[in-house]
Design a protein around this motif. Structure first.
Motif, PDB file in Angstrom:
ATOM      1  N   ASN A  86       4.641   2.139   5.639  1.00  0.00           N
ATOM      2  CA  ASN A  86       5.176   0.783   5.742  1.00  0.00           C
ATOM      3  C   ASN A  86       5.525   0.400   7.173  1.00  0.00           C
ATOM      4  O   ASN A  86       5.207  -0.694   7.636  1.00  0.00           O
ATOM      5  N   ARG A  87       6.207   1.303   7.878  1.00  0.00           N
ATOM      6  CA  ARG A  87       6.637   0.979   9.240  1.00  0.00           C
ATOM      7  C   ARG A  87       5.429   0.742  10.157  1.00  0.00           C
ATOM      8  O   ARG A  87       5.423  -0.187  10.977  1.00  0.00           O
ATOM      9  N   HIS A  88       4.392   1.563  10.010  1.00  0.00           N
ATOM     10  CA  HIS A  88       3.197   1.399  10.827  1.00  0.00           C
ATOM     11  C   HIS A  88       2.486   0.080  10.502  1.00  0.00           C
ATOM     12  O   HIS A  88       2.070  -0.659  11.409  1.00  0.00           O
ATOM     13  N   TYR A  89       2.336  -0.205   9.205  1.00  0.00           N
ATOM     14  CA  TYR A  89       1.710  -1.467   8.810  1.00  0.00           C
ATOM     15  C   TYR A  89       2.508  -2.656   9.335  1.00  0.00           C
ATOM     16  O   TYR A  89       1.932  -3.634   9.834  1.00  0.00           O
ATOM     17  N   TYR A  90       3.816  -2.568   9.213  1.00  0.00           N
ATOM     18  CA  TYR A  90       4.691  -3.658   9.643  1.00  0.00           C
ATOM     19  C   TYR A  90       4.551  -3.919  11.142  1.00  0.00           C
ATOM     20  O   TYR A  90       4.434  -5.074  11.575  1.00  0.00           O
ATOM     21  N   GLU A  91       4.546  -2.864  11.940  1.00  0.00           N
ATOM     22  CA  GLU A  91       4.442  -3.027  13.390  1.00  0.00           C
ATOM     23  C   GLU A  91       3.105  -3.661  13.782  1.00  0.00           C
ATOM     24  O   GLU A  91       3.055  -4.554  14.642  1.00  0.00           O
ATOM     25  N   LEU A  92       2.029  -3.220  13.156  1.00  0.00           N
ATOM     26  CA  LEU A  92       0.721  -3.795  13.451  1.00  0.00           C
ATOM     27  C   LEU A  92       0.632  -5.236  12.960  1.00  0.00           C
ATOM     28  O   LEU A  92       0.047  -6.098  13.641  1.00  0.00           O
ATOM     29  N   ALA A 101      19.550   1.565  -3.849  1.00  0.00           N
ATOM     30  CA  ALA A 101      20.983   1.267  -3.914  1.00  0.00           C
ATOM     31  C   ALA A 101      21.814   2.428  -4.433  1.00  0.00           C
ATOM     32  O   ALA A 101      23.044   2.338  -4.480  1.00  0.00           O
ATOM     33  N   ASP A 102      21.163   3.518  -4.809  1.00  0.00           N
ATOM     34  CA  ASP A 102      21.879   4.673  -5.350  1.00  0.00           C
ATOM     35  C   ASP A 102      21.945   5.768  -4.285  1.00  0.00           C
ATOM     36  O   ASP A 102      20.954   6.459  -4.034  1.00  0.00           O
ATOM     37  N   PRO A 103      23.113   5.954  -3.655  1.00  0.00           N
ATOM     38  CA  PRO A 103      23.218   6.944  -2.574  1.00  0.00           C
ATOM     39  C   PRO A 103      22.993   8.377  -3.046  1.00  0.00           C
ATOM     40  O   PRO A 103      22.754   9.267  -2.229  1.00  0.00           O
ATOM     41  N   ALA A 104      23.073   8.616  -4.347  1.00  0.00           N
ATOM     42  CA  ALA A 104      22.861   9.964  -4.865  1.00  0.00           C
ATOM     43  C   ALA A 104      21.393  10.358  -4.851  1.00  0.00           C
ATOM     44  O   ALA A 104      21.072  11.545  -4.952  1.00  0.00           O
ATOM     45  N   LEU A 105      20.499   9.382  -4.720  1.00  0.00           N
ATOM     46  CA  LEU A 105      19.071   9.665  -4.709  1.00  0.00           C
ATOM     47  C   LEU A 105      18.622   9.902  -3.281  1.00  0.00           C
ATOM     48  O   LEU A 105      18.732   9.026  -2.424  1.00  0.00           O
ATOM     49  N   THR A 106      18.126  11.106  -3.036  1.00  0.00           N
ATOM     50  CA  THR A 106      17.772  11.488  -1.659  1.00  0.00           C
ATOM     51  C   THR A 106      16.328  11.973  -1.529  1.00  0.00           C
ATOM     52  O   THR A 106      15.994  12.611  -0.535  1.00  0.00           O
ATOM     53  N   GLU A 107      15.473  11.675  -2.512  1.00  0.00           N
ATOM     54  CA  GLU A 107      14.085  12.083  -2.359  1.00  0.00           C
ATOM     55  C   GLU A 107      13.459  11.345  -1.179  1.00  0.00           C
ATOM     56  O   GLU A 107      13.852  10.214  -0.853  1.00  0.00           O
ATOM     57  N   PRO A 108      12.504  11.958  -0.512  1.00  0.00           N
ATOM     58  CA  PRO A 108      11.961  11.407   0.731  1.00  0.00           C
ATOM     59  C   PRO A 108      11.470   9.969   0.619  1.00  0.00           C
ATOM     60  O   PRO A 108      11.674   9.174   1.538  1.00  0.00           O
ATOM     61  N   SER A 109      10.813   9.617  -0.493  1.00  0.00           N
ATOM     62  CA  SER A 109      10.271   8.258  -0.616  1.00  0.00           C
ATOM     63  C   SER A 109      11.374   7.208  -0.608  1.00  0.00           C
ATOM     64  O   SER A 109      11.216   6.123  -0.027  1.00  0.00           O
ATOM     65  N   VAL A 110      12.502   7.532  -1.240  1.00  0.00           N
ATOM     66  CA  VAL A 110      13.622   6.595  -1.276  1.00  0.00           C
ATOM     67  C   VAL A 110      14.305   6.516   0.090  1.00  0.00           C
ATOM     68  O   VAL A 110      14.642   5.428   0.572  1.00  0.00           O
ATOM     69  N   VAL A 111      14.476   7.664   0.723  1.00  0.00           N
ATOM     70  CA  VAL A 111      15.097   7.685   2.053  1.00  0.00           C
ATOM     71  C   VAL A 111      14.259   6.900   3.050  1.00  0.00           C
ATOM     72  O   VAL A 111      14.786   6.109   3.851  1.00  0.00           O
ATOM     73  N   LEU A 112      12.933   7.095   3.008  1.00  0.00           N
ATOM     74  CA  LEU A 112      12.043   6.367   3.908  1.00  0.00           C
ATOM     75  C   LEU A 112      12.162   4.861   3.711  1.00  0.00           C
ATOM     76  O   LEU A 112      12.183   4.093   4.678  1.00  0.00           O
ATOM     77  N   LEU A 113      12.270   4.443   2.454  1.00  0.00           N
ATOM     78  CA  LEU A 113      12.364   3.015   2.180  1.00  0.00           C
ATOM     79  C   LEU A 113      13.708   2.457   2.624  1.00  0.00           C
ATOM     80  O   LEU A 113      13.776   1.348   3.169  1.00  0.00           O
ATOM     81  N   ARG A 114      14.779   3.215   2.419  1.00  0.00           N
ATOM     82  CA  ARG A 114      16.078   2.771   2.924  1.00  0.00           C
ATOM     83  C   ARG A 114      16.018   2.580   4.441  1.00  0.00           C
ATOM     84  O   ARG A 114      16.547   1.600   4.984  1.00  0.00           O
ATOM     85  N   ALA A 155       0.855  -1.190   0.000  1.00  0.00           N
ATOM     86  CA  ALA A 155       0.000   0.000   0.000  1.00  0.00           C
ATOM     87  C   ALA A 155       0.892   1.243   0.000  1.00  0.00           C
ATOM     88  O   ALA A 155       2.012   1.203  -0.524  1.00  0.00           O
ATOM     89  N   ASP A 156       0.401   2.353   0.555  1.00  0.00           N
ATOM     90  CA  ASP A 156       1.181   3.590   0.577  1.00  0.00           C
ATOM     91  C   ASP A 156       2.464   3.375   1.372  1.00  0.00           C
ATOM     92  O   ASP A 156       2.437   2.972   2.523  1.00  0.00           O
ATOM     93  N   LYS A 157       3.584   3.622   0.721  1.00  0.00           N
ATOM     94  CA  LYS A 157       4.885   3.229   1.276  1.00  0.00           C
ATOM     95  C   LYS A 157       5.278   4.061   2.495  1.00  0.00           C
ATOM     96  O   LYS A 157       6.057   3.604   3.330  1.00  0.00           O
ATOM     97  N   GLY A 158       4.727   5.263   2.622  1.00  0.00           N
ATOM     98  CA  GLY A 158       5.050   6.085   3.776  1.00  0.00           C
ATOM     99  C   GLY A 158       4.576   5.493   5.089  1.00  0.00           C
ATOM    100  O   GLY A 158       5.086   5.834   6.163  1.00  0.00           O
TER     101      GLY A 158
END
Length: 219
Positions: free
Chosen positions: A147-153, A176-189, A142-145
């Motif tokens: 993920n942590r909440h869904y996972y904990e529940l 896997a690309d450290p040059a990419l720093t958009e929030p969605s990628v950072v959250l997933l990392r 679902a919405d990736k932002g």
């Protein structure tokens, strides 16, 4: 559809000899490909992988967070026993109308209990009614932002030995690309790092589709 990291001929071979997709599933997949946001649908090999996990677990009670047009739910429902149940969480009556239509044409639609509400509300409600530790399997797509909440529940809802699967954990390779720093990628990392170090589970990030993290709840 999501990116396929295999040469086309090899991928067609995989579909021909590695995936037992029913005609109804294939029809739903092709139908969804003609509608809006087809990339939200999992690939056939991912559907079979989910069904395989459900069967390996002898799962009877499962949850899907993010139903979309019902393709993955249909795969999992087919793998559940006759008295099994899959609770589907989604907020879109439009997307899930397609799901309902195809489920009704199957012989497993009665196993799927669709809850049209924010998934966090549905998961909290299940916990409130005493369902902690009573599920065998949870699939999160679902919405990736959240993920942590869904996972904990999900970890609270599955039994020891139960499995939580999270889709899109490779983010088309962007993680896997450290040059990419958009929030969605950072959250997933950050999510991937958290699950990797989570001692409550035994996990693996499986390079299938756009990446699926499989976590087994430990005692």
């Amino acid at each position: 559809m999501k990116a396929i990291p295999l040469p086309s001929a090899l991928y067609e071979y995989l579909l021909a000899f590695g995936v037992k997709e029913t005609p109804l599933l294939a029809e739903l997949r092709h139908h969804t490909a003609q509608l809006d946001q087809p990339q939200n649908q999992i690939l056939p090999e991912q559907g079979q992988f989910l069904a395989l996990l459900v069967r390996l677990l002898n799962a009877r009670r499962a949850i899907e967070v993010g139903v979309f047009r019902g393709y993955s739910a249909l795969w999992m429902a087919q793998a559940l026993p006759p008295d099994g149940v899959l609770i589907g969480c989604d907020i879109s009556p439009d997307w899930t109308q397609t799901a309902r239509e195809f489920w009704a044409r199957s012989n497993v639609g009665h196993k799927i209990d669709l809850r049209l509400a924010p998934a966090l509300d549905t998961l909290h409600a299940l916990l409130a009614q005493g369902d902690a530790g009573r599920f065998d399997f949870v699939f999160i797509d679902a919405d990736k932002g959240n993920n942590r909440h869904y996972y904990e529940l999900a970890l609270q809802l599955v039994r020891v030995g139960g499995v939580v699967v999270v889709d899109n954990t490779l983010r088309y390779g962007r993680v896997a690309d450290p040059a990419l720093t958009e929030p969605s990628v950072v959250l997933l990392r950050e999510f991937n790092d958290f699950v990797y170090h989570d001692e409550r589970v035994y996990m693996m990030l499986v390079p299938i589709g756009d990446g699926m993290t499989v976590a087994i709840k430990q005692g």
